[in-house]
Design a protein around this motif. Sequence first.
Motif, PDB file in Angstrom:
ATOM      1  N   GLY A 100     -12.341   8.787   4.139  1.00 39.16           N
ATOM      2  CA  GLY A 100     -11.079   8.974   4.643  1.00 39.16           C
ATOM      3  C   GLY A 100     -11.096   9.614   6.026  1.00 39.16           C
ATOM      4  N   GLU A 158      -7.845  -2.336   8.005  1.00 36.57           N
ATOM      5  CA  GLU A 158      -9.493  -2.647   7.687  1.00 36.57           C
ATOM      6  C   GLU A 158      -9.618  -3.904   7.150  1.00 36.57           C
ATOM      7  OE1 GLU A 158     -12.909  -0.386   5.140  1.00 36.57           O
ATOM      8  OE2 GLU A 158     -12.087   0.803   6.547  1.00 36.57           O
ATOM      9  N   TYR A 159      -8.900  -3.911   5.881  1.00 32.93           N
ATOM     10  CA  TYR A 159      -8.885  -5.237   5.039  1.00 32.93           C
ATOM     11  C   TYR A 159      -8.757  -6.566   5.604  1.00 32.93           C
ATOM     12  CZ  TYR A 159      -8.684  -7.901   0.740  1.00 32.93           C
ATOM     13  OH  TYR A 159      -8.625  -8.934  -0.002  1.00 32.93           O
ATOM     14  N   LEU A 181      -3.673   7.075   6.249  1.00 33.11           N
ATOM     15  CA  LEU A 181      -4.885   6.358   5.670  1.00 33.11           C
ATOM     16  C   LEU A 181      -4.995   5.001   4.952  1.00 33.11           C
ATOM     17  CD1 LEU A 181      -8.355   6.486   4.834  1.00 33.11           C
ATOM     18  CD2 LEU A 181      -7.425   7.884   2.812  1.00 33.11           C
ATOM     19  N   ARG A 194     -12.321   6.760   8.302  1.00 30.90           N
ATOM     20  CA  ARG A 194     -11.358   5.712   8.760  1.00 30.90           C
ATOM     21  C   ARG A 194      -9.973   6.102   9.422  1.00 30.90           C
ATOM     22  NH1 ARG A 194     -12.316   3.832   2.332  1.00 30.90           N
ATOM     23  NH2 ARG A 194     -13.370   1.844   2.826  1.00 30.90           N
ATOM     24  N   SER A 204      -6.876   2.999  -2.589  1.00 31.93           N
ATOM     25  CA  SER A 204      -8.232   3.510  -2.755  1.00 31.93           C
ATOM     26  C   SER A 204      -8.556   3.522  -4.109  1.00 31.93           C
ATOM     27  CB  SER A 204      -8.071   5.154  -2.158  1.00 31.93           C
ATOM     28  OG  SER A 204      -7.403   5.386  -0.961  1.00 31.93           O
ATOM     29  N   GLN A 260      -6.388   1.551   5.951  1.00 34.15           N
ATOM     30  CA  GLN A 260      -7.366   0.806   5.029  1.00 34.15           C
ATOM     31  C   GLN A 260      -6.741  -0.684   4.843  1.00 34.15           C
ATOM     32  OE1 GLN A 260      -8.587   4.224   1.906  1.00 34.15           O
ATOM     33  NE2 GLN A 260      -6.937   3.013   1.058  1.00 34.15           N
ATOM     34  N   ARG A 280     -18.068  -1.085   1.389  1.00 29.95           N
ATOM     35  CA  ARG A 280     -18.006   0.374   1.001  1.00 29.95           C
ATOM     36  C   ARG A 280     -18.093   1.236   2.217  1.00 29.95           C
ATOM     37  NH1 ARG A 280     -20.000   2.820  -4.807  1.00 29.95           N
ATOM     38  NH2 ARG A 280     -18.120   4.482  -4.958  1.00 29.95           N
ATOM     39  N   GLU A 281     -17.151   2.130   2.334  1.00 28.66           N
ATOM     40  CA  GLU A 281     -17.511   3.235   3.163  1.00 28.66           C
ATOM     41  C   GLU A 281     -18.384   4.434   2.646  1.00 28.66           C
ATOM     42  OE1 GLU A 281     -17.633   5.161   5.770  1.00 28.66           O
ATOM     43  OE2 GLU A 281     -16.553   4.300   7.378  1.00 28.66           O
ATOM     44  N   LEU A 341     -12.329   0.109  -1.264  1.00 34.21           N
ATOM     45  CA  LEU A 341     -10.946  -0.362  -1.752  1.00 34.21           C
ATOM     46  C   LEU A 341     -10.661  -0.943  -2.934  1.00 34.21           C
ATOM     47  CD1 LEU A 341     -10.233  -1.841   2.016  1.00 34.21           C
ATOM     48  CD2 LEU A 341      -9.896   0.587   1.232  1.00 34.21           C
ATOM     49  N   SER A 360       0.779  -1.001  -0.008  1.00 32.61           N
ATOM     50  CA  SER A 360      -0.078  -0.255   0.046  1.00 32.61           C
ATOM     51  C   SER A 360       0.837   1.246   0.029  1.00 32.61           C
ATOM     52  CB  SER A 360      -1.053   0.151   1.151  1.00 32.61           C
ATOM     53  OG  SER A 360      -0.404   0.691   2.357  1.00 32.61           O
TER      54      SER A 360
END
Length: 312
Positions: free
Chosen positions: A171, A20-21, A13, A174, A82, A17, A102-103, A199, A8
């Motif tokens: 963003g 989170e994933y 951010l 998150r 992103s 992410q 999805r956010e 993502l 990444s």
Amino acid sequence: MTHYLVGSRASALAKAQVREYLRPLRERFPDVTFTHRVILEGGDQDRTSPVSALSPVSGGSAFSSRQEAALARGEVDVVVHSLKDLPTSNPPGLMLLPPPGREDVADALCGSTLAGLPEGARVGTGAARRKAQLLAVRPDLHVIPIRGNVPPRLRKIETEGLDAVVLAAAGLRRLGLDDAIGEILPLDLFPPSPGQGALGIQVRTDNSAVREILSTAGDLSADAQVRAERAFLAELHGGCSVPVGAYAEPLPGGLLRLTGQVTSLDGTRRVSAHRTGPAAEPEKLGVALAAELIAQGAQVILDAVRAAAAAG
């Protein structure tokens, strides 16, 4: 034990992410080890030039090209992007998996509300789309170009005397910065970048083992949404420097409603439309909506945008 490298960007951010994933994947596959690797992008190294002035290779993105190259070389097994930063076509040998949900897709105004901005207020954003949409609603505003990661852009309200900045709500959420949101901008006036809030999970097409594991995290509804939006953008030959907004919403009965908008850079002209079609055919929906906007004059607007960019 199986070990996968996850790439990444370096921002807070991007790291959030990845966490989170990977959180549900680590719970689902305790025998698999996921190690995060940071890959510095050209857009991260150059924080002053406008995004449109950056020149990544092969028509890629200033925020994804080096990650994609590392993935293609086998230096990482998957990259978490992103999705809105990714070009609408994958490099040879790479593919996208369905995103894990999805956010919030919307943009957020931080530092004020639209109604609370004084006449001639200074609002910061580095995105052509956001500038165009702001001027369409408030032509009195002075839109100031800003670059950088989310927290530094928020600080520019103080350090550069801005009245507000526009950022993606996803963003901010998150990063736990919900309190910075002054107003969620209405989607009908401020449709977001295609793919915003989702993502982009990118893998090599020949890596069947990692594809099998990671596909378990995919959300098919979110996948249909972003595929429709990205097909719409691709048909308009758009990118991050073109003022194109779109968002898709799932409807009962296996349908998808796609809304799209194209705005001139000065905000004086905009065309928009929405279209409904089967969620099972999202690309077809995106292409059809793009054709509808072109018939309304979107191509004239886009040609003017590209001519202005070419003139410098």
